[in-house]
Design a protein around this motif. Sequence first.
Motif, PDB file in Angstrom:
ATOM      1  N   ASN A  78       0.862  -1.184   0.000  1.00  0.00           N
ATOM      2  CA  ASN A  78       0.000   0.000   0.000  1.00  0.00           C
ATOM      3  C   ASN A  78       0.897   1.232   0.000  1.00  0.00           C
ATOM      4  OD1 ASN A  78       0.544  -0.989   2.834  1.00  0.00           O
ATOM      5  ND2 ASN A  78      -0.361   0.997   3.348  1.00  0.00           N
ATOM      6  N   HIS A  79       0.287   2.402  -0.212  1.00  0.00           N
ATOM      7  CA  HIS A  79       1.117   3.596  -0.417  1.00  0.00           C
ATOM      8  C   HIS A  79       0.512   4.794   0.303  1.00  0.00           C
ATOM      9  CE1 HIS A  79       4.061   6.147  -2.082  1.00  0.00           C
ATOM     10  NE2 HIS A  79       3.477   6.465  -3.231  1.00  0.00           N
ATOM     11  N   SER A  80       1.214   5.250   1.349  1.00  0.00           N
ATOM     12  CA  SER A  80       0.757   6.408   2.107  1.00  0.00           C
ATOM     13  C   SER A  80       1.822   7.481   2.267  1.00  0.00           C
ATOM     14  CB  SER A  80       0.295   5.979   3.512  1.00  0.00           C
ATOM     15  OG  SER A  80      -0.795   5.100   3.452  1.00  0.00           O
ATOM     16  N   SER A  81       3.085   7.136   1.980  1.00  0.00           N
ATOM     17  CA  SER A  81       4.183   8.053   2.269  1.00  0.00           C
ATOM     18  C   SER A  81       5.250   8.021   1.185  1.00  0.00           C
ATOM     19  CB  SER A  81       4.830   7.674   3.606  1.00  0.00           C
ATOM     20  OG  SER A  81       6.064   8.328   3.791  1.00  0.00           O
ATOM     21  N   PHE A  82       5.951   9.144   1.026  1.00  0.00           N
ATOM     22  CA  PHE A  82       7.098   9.203   0.122  1.00  0.00           C
ATOM     23  C   PHE A  82       8.209   8.268   0.578  1.00  0.00           C
ATOM     24  CE2 PHE A  82       8.091  12.066   3.536  1.00  0.00           C
ATOM     25  CZ  PHE A  82       9.457  11.977   3.702  1.00  0.00           C
ATOM     26  N   MET A  83       8.175   7.823   1.833  1.00  0.00           N
ATOM     27  CA  MET A  83       9.204   6.927   2.369  1.00  0.00           C
ATOM     28  C   MET A  83       8.901   5.450   2.137  1.00  0.00           C
ATOM     29  SD  MET A  83      11.974   8.104   3.940  1.00  0.00           S
ATOM     30  CE  MET A  83      12.371   6.810   5.122  1.00  0.00           C
ATOM     31  N   GLY A 151      -1.340   6.272  -6.791  1.00  0.00           N
ATOM     32  CA  GLY A 151      -0.787   7.350  -5.975  1.00  0.00           C
ATOM     33  C   GLY A 151      -0.975   7.117  -4.489  1.00  0.00           C
ATOM     34  N   ARG A 152      -0.468   8.056  -3.715  1.00  0.00           N
ATOM     35  CA  ARG A 152      -0.545   7.953  -2.259  1.00  0.00           C
ATOM     36  C   ARG A 152      -1.967   8.135  -1.741  1.00  0.00           C
ATOM     37  NH1 ARG A 152       3.534  12.158   0.186  1.00  0.00           N
ATOM     38  NH2 ARG A 152       3.589  13.009  -1.922  1.00  0.00           N
ATOM     39  N   GLY A 184       1.492   2.668   9.474  1.00  0.00           N
ATOM     40  CA  GLY A 184       2.039   3.782  10.243  1.00  0.00           C
ATOM     41  C   GLY A 184       2.735   4.830   9.411  1.00  0.00           C
ATOM     42  N   SER A 185       2.988   4.536   8.134  1.00  0.00           N
ATOM     43  CA  SER A 185       3.780   5.478   7.339  1.00  0.00           C
ATOM     44  C   SER A 185       2.999   6.721   6.926  1.00  0.00           C
ATOM     45  CB  SER A 185       4.337   4.791   6.090  1.00  0.00           C
ATOM     46  OG  SER A 185       3.326   4.523   5.141  1.00  0.00           O
TER      47      SER A 185
END
Length: 262
Positions: A78-83, A151-152, A184-185
């Motif tokens: 999954n994608h929530s952060s640039f990190m 995308g995020r 958590g990101s």
Amino acid sequence: MSEEAPSGDVKIRAQIYKDPRPKEHFDRFHERTRTRRPDIVYEIVRVATTLFAWTLFRVRGIDAERVPPSGPVILAPNHSSFMDHFLIGASIRRKVQFMAKSQLFKPPMQFIYTHGGVFPVRRGHRDDDTFVTALKVLDDGGCVAMYCEGGRSRTGRIGETARPGIGRLALESGATIVPIAVHGSARVRNWRRLQFPTVTVQYGEPLRYERIDEPTRNQQRKVADAILEEIRTLYDGLDAVGRPAALARARAERRAKRTAAA
């Protein structure tokens, strides 16, 4: 579902969803990725970002051994952060090559991206070059990361629907897919307020689909939805029991496997 992050979080910068630069502008980046492996730049960035993640976000990987040590692999987080790119690679030894939005490919950072094995997705356009590059990396036995949701997430939660692209890549490559929940990101961007969340990365059971040279849109979507559901199950499991219980469960499963093999 709300489209915005919780009010206490730093907001995600407004996105530009169409890159006006022509396809030819990105040909050199694809050519490099197709013909050369990530070099020493990858290792330097990996060490720096891993230390950053371990120190500030106390990142911990669970069941990282589920990522095959060799052969073509698609990591599907999954994608929530640039990190997120760096968080999923912190607990595994494989070099992970990422698809990144084309707007990032500007001096001086494009040097780091290309030498680190990152390749562009030309946003706002049908970009078959991205799939050609990803398939070449996989055909060479490499490891590619691709986000099911595109995308995020602005909410920090798993999206409702998957983009069919990951289904297309899974079917056209026949590669092993490892679903990943990054928990958590979403609040990593709060570092500007000196808030550093604890991040957990849960690696799921590998999946694989029979190779299809020209999968239909419906076939792509069905596979993408199935992968996203695996990610959601992992994420919800972390949400429900928390990191300590998830780590204890993983340790117990490893002990049971060792005992059974003895």
